[in-house]
Design a protein around this motif. Structure first.
Motif, mmCIF file in Angstrom:
data_model
loop_
_atom_site.group_PDB
_atom_site.id
_atom_site.type_symbol
_atom_site.label_atom_id
_atom_site.label_comp_id
_atom_site.label_asym_id
_atom_site.label_seq_id
_atom_site.Cartn_x
_atom_site.Cartn_y
_atom_site.Cartn_z
ATOM 1 N N TYR A 25 34.985 -57.199 -9.185
ATOM 2 C CA TYR A 25 35.209 -56.865 -7.838
ATOM 3 C C TYR A 25 34.195 -57.937 -7.149
ATOM 4 C CZ TYR A 25 38.664 -53.473 -7.867
ATOM 5 O OH TYR A 25 39.736 -52.653 -8.081
ATOM 6 N N LEU A 26 34.407 -58.665 -6.158
ATOM 7 C CA LEU A 26 33.597 -59.500 -5.228
ATOM 8 C C LEU A 26 33.899 -58.758 -3.832
ATOM 9 C CD1 LEU A 26 33.727 -63.081 -6.425
ATOM 10 C CD2 LEU A 26 32.206 -61.497 -7.145
ATOM 11 N N PHE A 27 32.803 -58.242 -3.267
ATOM 12 C CA PHE A 27 33.052 -57.800 -1.887
ATOM 13 C C PHE A 27 32.313 -58.587 -0.869
ATOM 14 C CE2 PHE A 27 33.019 -54.341 -4.724
ATOM 15 C CZ PHE A 27 34.024 -53.445 -4.267
ATOM 16 N N TYR A 28 32.850 -58.809 0.393
ATOM 17 C CA TYR A 28 32.682 -59.541 1.443
ATOM 18 C C TYR A 28 32.969 -58.779 2.678
ATOM 19 C CZ TYR A 28 33.372 -63.497 -1.870
ATOM 20 O OH TYR A 28 33.049 -64.243 -2.819
ATOM 21 N N THR A 29 31.877 -58.814 3.780
ATOM 22 C CA THR A 29 31.990 -58.330 5.017
ATOM 23 C C THR A 29 31.955 -59.594 5.988
ATOM 24 O OG1 THR A 29 31.046 -56.266 4.299
ATOM 25 C CG2 THR A 29 31.158 -56.534 6.750
ATOM 26 N N TRP A 30 32.918 -59.608 6.770
ATOM 27 C CA TRP A 30 32.997 -60.722 7.708
ATOM 28 C C TRP A 30 33.044 -60.143 9.144
ATOM 29 C CZ3 TRP A 30 36.960 -64.810 5.931
ATOM 30 C CH2 TRP A 30 36.931 -65.400 4.671
ATOM 31 N N ASN A 31 32.056 -60.949 9.801
ATOM 32 C CA ASN A 31 32.147 -60.807 11.230
ATOM 33 C C ASN A 31 32.499 -61.815 12.011
ATOM 34 O OD1 ASN A 31 31.414 -60.109 13.873
ATOM 35 N ND2 ASN A 31 28.957 -59.936 13.796
ATOM 36 N N GLN A 52 28.594 -68.520 10.779
ATOM 37 C CA GLN A 52 28.682 -69.809 10.052
ATOM 38 C C GLN A 52 29.967 -70.465 10.536
ATOM 39 O OE1 GLN A 52 28.123 -69.051 5.639
ATOM 40 N NE2 GLN A 52 27.207 -67.355 6.082
ATOM 41 N N PHE A 53 29.953 -71.725 10.621
ATOM 42 C CA PHE A 53 30.999 -72.683 10.830
ATOM 43 C C PHE A 53 30.713 -74.042 9.770
ATOM 44 C CE2 PHE A 53 33.349 -76.474 12.685
ATOM 45 C CZ PHE A 53 34.316 -76.113 12.287
ATOM 46 N N PRO A 54 31.668 -74.364 8.825
ATOM 47 C CA PRO A 54 32.705 -73.363 8.091
ATOM 48 C C PRO A 54 32.177 -72.258 7.647
ATOM 49 C CG PRO A 54 32.603 -75.766 7.316
ATOM 50 C CD PRO A 54 31.388 -75.678 7.973
ATOM 51 N N GLY A 55 33.159 -71.378 7.299
ATOM 52 C CA GLY A 55 32.563 -70.018 6.931
ATOM 53 C C GLY A 55 32.247 -70.019 5.602
ATOM 54 N N PRO A 56 31.859 -68.718 4.938
ATOM 55 C CA PRO A 56 31.198 -68.273 3.792
ATOM 56 C C PRO A 56 32.023 -68.978 2.412
ATOM 57 C CG PRO A 56 31.321 -66.312 4.988
ATOM 58 C CD PRO A 56 32.111 -67.392 5.890
ATOM 59 N N TRP A 57 31.458 -69.557 1.575
ATOM 60 C CA TRP A 57 32.110 -69.854 0.375
ATOM 61 C C TRP A 57 32.716 -68.699 -0.515
ATOM 62 C CZ3 TRP A 57 29.635 -73.045 -4.117
ATOM 63 C CH2 TRP A 57 30.521 -73.460 -4.954
ATOM 64 N N ILE A 58 33.903 -68.509 -0.777
ATOM 65 C CA ILE A 58 34.509 -67.502 -1.465
ATOM 66 C C ILE A 58 34.223 -68.316 -3.205
ATOM 67 C CG2 ILE A 58 36.280 -66.165 -2.392
ATOM 68 C CD1 ILE A 58 36.999 -65.515 0.570
ATOM 69 N N ASN A 59 33.508 -68.047 -3.885
ATOM 70 C CA ASN A 59 33.322 -68.589 -4.927
ATOM 71 C C ASN A 59 33.429 -67.611 -6.062
ATOM 72 O OD1 ASN A 59 32.288 -70.562 -6.761
ATOM 73 N ND2 ASN A 59 30.315 -69.860 -6.778
ATOM 74 N N CYS A 60 34.537 -67.710 -6.617
ATOM 75 C CA CYS A 60 35.070 -66.546 -7.574
ATOM 76 C C CYS A 60 35.783 -67.017 -9.003
ATOM 77 C CB CYS A 60 36.084 -65.624 -7.017
ATOM 78 S SG CYS A 60 37.602 -66.434 -6.410
ATOM 79 N N THR A 61 36.001 -66.280 -9.904
ATOM 80 C CA THR A 61 36.479 -66.602 -11.133
ATOM 81 C C THR A 61 37.847 -65.945 -11.397
ATOM 82 O OG1 THR A 61 34.379 -66.561 -11.960
ATOM 83 C CG2 THR A 61 35.813 -66.266 -13.684
ATOM 84 N N SER A 62 38.719 -66.435 -12.079
ATOM 85 C CA SER A 62 40.150 -65.973 -12.298
ATOM 86 C C SER A 62 39.902 -64.630 -12.764
ATOM 87 C CB SER A 62 40.706 -67.017 -13.375
ATOM 88 O OG SER A 62 40.349 -66.934 -14.596
ATOM 89 N N ASN A 63 40.932 -63.775 -12.278
ATOM 90 C CA ASN A 63 40.934 -62.338 -12.550
ATOM 91 C C ASN A 63 39.976 -61.486 -11.640
ATOM 92 O OD1 ASN A 63 43.181 -62.883 -14.250
ATOM 93 N ND2 ASN A 63 41.618 -61.992 -16.072
ATOM 94 N N ASN A 64 39.084 -61.989 -10.827
ATOM 95 C CA ASN A 64 38.328 -61.580 -9.919
ATOM 96 C C ASN A 64 39.046 -60.537 -8.970
ATOM 97 O OD1 ASN A 64 35.247 -63.515 -9.685
ATOM 98 N ND2 ASN A 64 36.129 -62.176 -11.321
ATOM 99 N N ASN A 65 38.778 -59.488 -8.396
ATOM 100 C CA ASN A 65 39.354 -58.825 -7.364
ATOM 101 C C ASN A 65 38.519 -59.067 -5.997
ATOM 102 O OD1 ASN A 65 41.304 -57.106 -8.549
ATOM 103 N ND2 ASN A 65 39.530 -56.639 -9.818
ATOM 104 N N ILE A 66 39.188 -59.674 -5.079
ATOM 105 C CA ILE A 66 38.408 -60.081 -3.908
ATOM 106 C C ILE A 66 38.746 -59.015 -2.748
ATOM 107 C CG2 ILE A 66 38.269 -61.972 -2.330
ATOM 108 C CD1 ILE A 66 37.633 -62.764 -5.366
ATOM 109 N N VAL A 67 37.796 -58.661 -2.147
ATOM 110 C CA VAL A 67 37.863 -57.485 -1.161
ATOM 111 C C VAL A 67 36.836 -58.069 0.177
ATOM 112 C CG1 VAL A 67 37.281 -55.330 -0.438
ATOM 113 C CG2 VAL A 67 37.759 -55.609 -2.918
ATOM 114 N N VAL A 68 37.811 -58.303 1.173
ATOM 115 C CA VAL A 68 37.158 -59.106 2.371
ATOM 116 C C VAL A 68 37.613 -58.084 3.558
ATOM 117 C CG1 VAL A 68 36.968 -61.107 3.870
ATOM 118 C CG2 VAL A 68 37.915 -61.194 1.544
ATOM 119 N N ASN A 69 36.401 -57.467 4.053
ATOM 120 C CA ASN A 69 36.706 -56.513 5.242
ATOM 121 C C ASN A 69 36.321 -57.428 6.526
ATOM 122 O OD1 ASN A 69 36.553 -54.675 7.015
ATOM 123 N ND2 ASN A 69 34.830 -53.458 5.893
ATOM 124 N N VAL A 70 37.368 -57.797 7.001
ATOM 125 C CA VAL A 70 37.179 -58.623 8.459
ATOM 126 C C VAL A 70 37.166 -57.744 9.505
ATOM 127 C CG1 VAL A 70 38.666 -60.290 9.813
ATOM 128 C CG2 VAL A 70 38.734 -60.318 7.339
#
Ligand SMILES: *[C@@H]1O[C@H](CO)[C@@H](O)[C@H](O)[C@H]1NC(C)=O
Ligand SMILES: *[C@@H]1O[C@H](CO)[C@@H](O)[C@H](O)[C@H]1NC(C)=O
Ligand SMILES: *[C@@H]1O[C@H](CO)[C@@H](O)[C@H](O)[C@H]1NC(C)=O
Ligand SMILES: *[C@@H]1O[C@H](CO)[C@@H](O)[C@H](O)[C@H]1NC(C)=O
Ligand SMILES: *[C@@H]1O[C@H](CO)[C@@H](O)[C@H](O)[C@H]1NC(C)=O
Ligand SMILES: *[C@@H]1O[C@H](CO)[C@@H](O)[C@H](O)[C@H]1NC(C)=O
Length: 551
Positions: A25-31, A52-70
């Motif tokens: 899992y990769l967890f991100y919290t975005w304000n 940040q602008f541009p926004g954060p880099w989502i740098n992941c690997t295949s099969n990763n679960n991405i969780v972004v709390n916006v």
């Protein structure tokens, strides 16, 4: 070895096994909030993510679960889309107004999705209102797992290069233009990763290369209106990947990147150690607008030469470049289409849908249309209306015809456009552009094979000119003026999928549609249930939950 050690060893092995059996899992919290920045040198309101602008880099690997709390700290409803990520069985995460109720100001929503074997370069952006005109976008990369080799050596470093045109007016003023029936006009400049380079030797270097090393530059055109040509002083670029497909590795002096497209290239620092300009300039515009970013060779202190490499002229050059793009059929990396549809040339077409873009006025206001209909988003998202069994109260299926009449663009009506797609059909979509400007189309939920772009109008006989061998599987295709383009894909991903013009004002004023692909089985094997805590709105807001899909 004593017994306790063995037990310990067994325990550790089990733990490792448990960890491996679930994908990471990769967890991100975005304000998400406004900030005052100066992309073109003059202060204006910009949408930032965690400042940040541009926004954060989502740098992941295949099969990763991405969780972004916006967390939406803007003053308007908000949605994000993960452009090019195929949300398998999961159009709930698509983040368009046809699939989701927006995240209200002062609230948060958590996107959850898994990236599959789509090893490549993508980006995310806000789909609501004209928010993209204020930023809120950022890079998203899917890497290959260690076990699956990519067809080139691991580069010294990777650089994201988000290029695009930019308006100095805020998104709210731009939206007012469109709501009042006017066009946006010309953008005010071009930016690279949120900055406009002056190109006079005073800009801070944006990228650094060590002499002799090779770097991967991932370009995406995140702009609103214009195709962009990219090139680097004194260097060639070896193309390796387009939107998740490894390509035949041709070398280019410059690349045309049309709206919404992503290309990654390898660049070797094999020139005299000094600074060099990376140049991004608009294509097919009366006035060419240019921006630069400085590439610094580590250890050198000679500024870049002032003379910038020339951009190509005209669209014939661009069409030739399109024809040179080929899929590397022997690259061993995972295929974007796991069903083996890379033998796409051998599959019989079950449906042909012709899409004709047009512009016109409805009640004196500018609208853009697809086959004579200009799409509008009902308050209840199309997908939710379908899921709750009230589609008939919200929209009609198939308000446009697969074979529009020759003069279809002459009169425009406004309605939600939802094509009833048949699960697992192999479809051919023809984009016929009768207008004088270059178009760019993105299909969500799928990769497709762009088998041809040619001048004139399409007829079935043109199929004999298709590239049925090694077209590059991708998600966004350009259509030159008075030309047509043909794409093919298998509708094997159940959900509600947006086919949109990537030109922001065209998309906002109706040049888009949805393809509804329902699995007749209502089975979890084909599509996930509505996730918990999903905001609801419109007529489904207080409705009882429907019977969920079952195994
Ligand atoms: C989000 O950003 C805004 C503006 O920068 C700031 O006022 C707010 O405190 C931030 N919220 C959180 C939870 O970090
Ligand atoms: C991005 O991910 C790749 C693959 O996991 C890793 O090698 C690289 O260091 C990461 N880059 C950054 C800047 O996090
Ligand atoms: C909002 O954020 C809180 C705190 O991180 C989290 O517990 C909650 O699940 C989030 N709500 C939604 C709808 O994602
Ligand atoms: C295609 O990929 C293979 C396998 O990784 C590689 O050896 C070859 O050089 C690539 N071919 C071209 C034409 O780029
Ligand atoms: C495709 O269509 C042709 C002609 O109708 C037919 O002979 C052939 O069996 C079909 N192929 C497949 C794979 O369905
Ligand atoms: C959509 O198409 C399928 C056949 O593929 C058909 O069974 C269904 O009735 C159609 N639905 C609507 C609403 O037209």
């Amino acid at each position: 070895m004593g017994r306790p050690n063995f037990l310990l060893f067994a325990l550790i092995s089990t733990l490792v096994l448990v960890v491996h059996s679930e994908d990471p899992y990769l967890f991100y919290t975005w304000n998400v909030s406004y900030a005052t920045l100066s992309p073109l040198g003059v202060p204006q309101q910009v949408i930032t993510i965690n400042g940040q602008f541009p926004g954060p880099w989502i740098n992941c690997t295949s099969n990763n679960n991405i969780v972004v709390n916006v967390f939406n700290n803007l003053d308007e409803p908000l949605l994000f889309t993960w452009n090019g990520i195929q949300q398998r069985k999961n159009s709930w995460q698509e983040g368009t107004l046809g699939t989701n109720c927006p995240i209200q100001p002062g609230t948060n929503f958590t996107y959850r999705f898994q990236v599959k074997d789509q090893i490549g370069s993508y980006y995310y952006y806000p789909t609501t209102a004209l928010h993209r005109a204020a930023g809120g976008y950022g890079p998203l990369t899917v890497h290959s797992r260690d076990l699956i080799p990519v067809p080139f050596p691991w580069p010294e470093a990777e650089y994201n290069v988000l290029v695009g045109d930019w308006y100095s007016k805020g998104h709210a003023s731009l939206k007012k233009f469109l709501d009042n029936g006017r066009s946006l006009g010309r953008p005010n400049g071009v930016i690279i990763n949120g900055k406009h380079g002056k190109g006079d030797g005073t800009d801070e270097p944006m990228f650094t290369m060590k002499p002799k090393e090779t770097y991967r530059y991932r370009f995406c055109n995140v702009g609103m209106k214009n195709s962009i040509n990219v090139r680097i002083q004194g260097h060639t670029m070896k193309l390796v990947e387009i939107e998740g497909s490894h390509t035949v590795q041709n070398t280019y002096d410059s690349l045309d990147i049309h709206l919404g497209q992503c290309y990654s290239v390898l660049v070797t620092a094999d020139q005299t150690p000094k600074d060099y300009y990376l140049v991004a300039s608009t294509r097919f515009t009366k006035t060419v607008v240019t921006s630069t970013a400085t590439i610094h060779y580590a250890g050198s202190n000679t500024p870049a030469a002032a003379a910038l490499p020339e951009a190509p002229v005209g669209w014939a050059w661009s069409l030739n470049q399109f024809r040179s793009l080929r899929w590397n059929l022997t690259a061993s990396a995972a295929r974007p289409n796991p069903q083996g549809s890379y033998h796409y040339g051998k599959i019989n077409i079950t449906r042909t849908i012709k899409i004709v873009n047009s512009a016109g006025a409805v009640d004196g206001k500018l609208r853009y249309a697809v086959n004579g209909v200009s799409h509008t988003d009902p308050e209840t998202p199309l997908k939710l209306a379908e899921y709750f069994g009230v589609a008939d109260k919200v929209f009609k299926y198939d308000v446009i015809k697969d074979e529009p009449a020759e003069n279809v663009g002459d009169k425009i009506t406004i309605a939600p456009i939802v094509i009833n797609g048949t699960f697992r059909n192999f479809v051919e979509i023809i984009f016929e552009n009768h207008e004088k400007s270059v178009q760019s189309w993105h299909l969500s939920g799928y990769s497709f094979f762009p088998v041809a772009i040619e001048p004139g109008t399409w007829t079935p006989e043109k199929r004999k000119n298709y590239n049925l061998i090694d077209a590059v599987s991708r998600n966004t295709i350009q259509v030159y003026p008075k030309c047509w383009a043909a794409i093919m894909t298998t509708l094997d991903n159940a959900g509600m999928w947006n086919l949109r013009s990537v030109i922001l004002e065209r998309q906002y004023l109706g040049q888009q549609l949805y393809i509804s692909v329902l699995s007749p089985a209502r089975s979890l094997r084909d599509e996930y249930n509505l996730p918990e805590k999903m905001p609801l709105c419109g007529i489904v807001k207080n409705m009882p939950m429907p019977v969920p899909y079952s195994a």
